[in-house]
Write a protein that holds these residues in place. Structure first.
Motif, short mmCIF file in Angstrom:
data_model
loop_
_atom_site.label_atom_id
_atom_site.label_comp_id
_atom_site.label_asym_id
_atom_site.label_seq_id
_atom_site.Cartn_x
_atom_site.Cartn_y
_atom_site.Cartn_z
N GLN A 5 -4.19 -11.77 -20.62
CA GLN A 5 -3.00 -12.61 -20.55
C GLN A 5 -2.13 -12.15 -19.39
N THR A 6 -1.29 -13.06 -18.92
CA THR A 6 -0.27 -12.74 -17.93
C THR A 6 1.08 -13.13 -18.51
N LEU A 7 2.03 -12.22 -18.48
CA LEU A 7 3.36 -12.43 -19.06
C LEU A 7 4.40 -12.53 -17.96
N LEU A 8 5.22 -13.56 -18.02
CA LEU A 8 6.35 -13.73 -17.10
C LEU A 8 7.63 -13.67 -17.93
N TYR A 9 8.60 -12.87 -17.51
CA TYR A 9 9.80 -12.69 -18.32
C TYR A 9 10.93 -12.09 -17.50
N TYR A 10 12.13 -12.20 -18.04
CA TYR A 10 13.29 -11.50 -17.48
C TYR A 10 14.33 -11.37 -18.58
N CYS A 11 15.26 -10.45 -18.39
CA CYS A 11 16.35 -10.30 -19.34
C CYS A 11 17.55 -9.67 -18.63
N TYR A 12 18.66 -10.40 -18.61
CA TYR A 12 19.89 -9.84 -18.08
C TYR A 12 20.55 -9.04 -19.20
N THR A 13 20.66 -7.74 -18.98
CA THR A 13 21.25 -6.83 -19.96
C THR A 13 21.66 -5.56 -19.22
N THR A 14 22.48 -4.76 -19.82
CA THR A 14 22.92 -3.52 -19.18
C THR A 14 21.90 -2.41 -19.44
N ILE A 15 21.43 -1.79 -18.36
CA ILE A 15 20.51 -0.66 -18.46
C ILE A 15 21.17 0.56 -17.82
N CYS A 56 -1.00 -6.64 -24.01
CA CYS A 56 0.16 -7.51 -23.83
C CYS A 56 0.95 -7.65 -25.13
N ARG A 57 0.26 -7.71 -26.25
CA ARG A 57 0.94 -7.79 -27.54
C ARG A 57 1.77 -6.53 -27.79
N ILE A 58 1.18 -5.36 -27.53
CA ILE A 58 1.90 -4.10 -27.72
C ILE A 58 3.10 -4.04 -26.79
N TYR A 59 2.90 -4.48 -25.56
CA TYR A 59 4.00 -4.46 -24.58
C TYR A 59 5.15 -5.33 -25.06
N MET A 60 4.86 -6.57 -25.45
CA MET A 60 5.92 -7.48 -25.91
C MET A 60 6.62 -6.94 -27.14
N ASP A 61 5.86 -6.43 -28.09
CA ASP A 61 6.46 -5.90 -29.32
C ASP A 61 7.39 -4.74 -29.01
N THR A 62 6.98 -3.88 -28.08
CA THR A 62 7.79 -2.71 -27.73
C THR A 62 9.07 -3.12 -27.02
N VAL A 63 8.96 -4.04 -26.07
CA VAL A 63 10.14 -4.51 -25.34
C VAL A 63 11.12 -5.19 -26.29
N LEU A 64 10.63 -6.07 -27.14
CA LEU A 64 11.50 -6.81 -28.05
C LEU A 64 12.13 -5.92 -29.12
N ALA A 65 11.50 -4.79 -29.41
CA ALA A 65 12.05 -3.85 -30.39
C ALA A 65 13.26 -3.09 -29.86
N ASP A 66 13.42 -3.08 -28.55
CA ASP A 66 14.57 -2.43 -27.92
C ASP A 66 15.75 -3.41 -27.98
N PRO A 67 16.85 -3.04 -28.63
CA PRO A 67 17.99 -3.97 -28.78
C PRO A 67 18.48 -4.55 -27.46
N ARG A 68 18.32 -3.81 -26.37
CA ARG A 68 18.77 -4.31 -25.07
C ARG A 68 17.98 -5.53 -24.62
N PHE A 69 16.72 -5.62 -25.06
CA PHE A 69 15.83 -6.68 -24.58
C PHE A 69 15.40 -7.64 -25.69
N ALA A 70 16.13 -7.61 -26.81
CA ALA A 70 15.72 -8.40 -27.97
C ALA A 70 15.69 -9.90 -27.68
N ALA A 71 16.48 -10.35 -26.71
CA ALA A 71 16.56 -11.78 -26.40
C ALA A 71 15.53 -12.21 -25.34
N THR A 72 14.68 -11.31 -24.90
CA THR A 72 13.70 -11.62 -23.86
C THR A 72 12.73 -12.71 -24.34
N GLU A 73 12.48 -13.67 -23.48
CA GLU A 73 11.52 -14.73 -23.80
C GLU A 73 10.32 -14.59 -22.86
N PHE A 74 9.15 -14.41 -23.41
CA PHE A 74 7.94 -14.25 -22.62
C PHE A 74 7.22 -15.59 -22.45
#
Length: 326
Positions: A5-15, A56-74
């Motif tokens: 799979q190929t994932l395209l995403y972004y998230c504006y958040t404070t890092i 890709c599933r593990i990557y998405m799950d890990t990113v979304l589990a971080d509160p900073r990136f919870a709103a990320t849409e893949f």
């Protein structure tokens, strides 16, 4: 058979400590054997990664589990093979280069245009008081764009702010902005609002999501993407090819990078001219001593090139790589 799979995403958040985050995130991606390109900044995350379905599933799950990136849409595409050769994760001042770094003026976390889902965008785009605005670069909208869209003569998104005055005649219209995945529209729509435009909207998820959820209706041509696929089909409703070969003018949907690495221009070229010009945009590039071997794709990976000895007597190298555009 291994599936990718190929994932395209972004998230504006404070890092906080974004540089260290980029280094750590790179190691995490490598541990999953992902390939791709990710930009990290204090304002957020912007990436395209590719790998096995499980990775890709593990990557998405890990990113979304971080509160900073919870709103990320893949945006997820099934592909036959990984869409990149290597994995890069780099820190930069912005996750999409606009030159608009003053959060008191532009901050997508606080104020942007109204987000339209694909079907809402489709229903609104043909109304009389609406202007569809493409905020992408020349080589992108020359390959494909929405029917009747207003395009700007820009080589990079950082040129967009300087074009605002050209749009002043549309101030009393509804402005519908769009781009590949939505990230540029976050800043483009915010800037339009800052400059006094009242009714500003943006296509949520960009062209890619529009193709998946609205069938891509009235998107003419193909959509440029920033990986070794180069472009993808969007319109399954009323598709048409609008791009033409740089050299002969024949209609073609094929886009390549010039084989001359010092030019490396993105341009459309038919297969016949590709063979004749050896993947170059001009006769001058065709005779360049560093011209790369054209294999018919027009996509080039890193190739070390020896240059001069440095002050310590060690050989330095430069690398050819198709540039990353957000």
């Amino acid at each position: 058979m291994t599936r990718y799979q190929t994932l395209l995403y972004y998230c504006y958040t404070t890092i906080e400590n974004a540089e260290q985050f980029a280094a750590d995130h790179l190691q995490f991606c490598k541990s999953l054997e992902l390939t791709g390109r990710i930009i990290v900044a204090g304002e957020g995350l912007n990436g395209t990664v590719s790998g096995t379905t499980e990775s890709c599933r593990i990557y998405m799950d890990t990113v979304l589990a971080d509160p900073r990136f919870a709103a990320t849409e893949f945006k997820i595409d099934d592909v036959d093979e990984p869409s990149f050769i290597k994995m890069h994760c780099r820190y930069k001042p912005e996750i999409v280069h606009s030159g608009l770094r003053d959060p008191n003026i532009i901050d997508p976390k606080k104020k942007t245009g109204i987000h339209l889902e694909p079907k809402e965008f489709m229903e609104l785009k043909d109304q009389e008081d609406v202007v569809i605005l493409d905020v992408r670069s020349n080589y992108e909208h020359e390959l494909g764009r929405f029917k009747n869209a207003v395009t700007l003569d820009i080589d990079n998104f950082r040129d967009f702010p300087a074009k605002i005055n050209e749009l002043a005649k549309y101030k009393n219209k509804k402005i519908l902005t769009y781009c590949t995945g939505g990230i540029k529209c976050e800043k483009a729509s915010a800037l339009l609002l800052h400059e006094g435009f009242k009714d500003v909207y943006q296509l949520h998820g960009g062209i890619i999501k529009y193709g998946k959820e609205a069938g891509g209706k009235d998107f003419e041509g193909k959509c440029y993407v920033f990986d070794n696929r180069v472009s993808v089909e969007v319109n399954s409703v009323n598709p048409v090819v609008i791009s033409t070969c740089r050299n002969c003018g024949k209609t073609t949907a094929k886009m390549i990078n010039c084989a001359n690495p010092e030019c490396n221009e993105h341009f459309t070229q038919c297969d016949e001219c590709g063979t004749k010009m050896e993947g170059c945009c001009s006769d001058e590039c065709k005779t360049h001593p560093r011209k790369r071997v054209y294999d018919g794709t027009g996509y080039y990976v890193k190739i070390p090139q020896q240059v001069n000895l440095n002050k310590k007597g060690r050989t330095e190298f430069v690398e050819d790589l198709r540039p990353l555009h957000a």
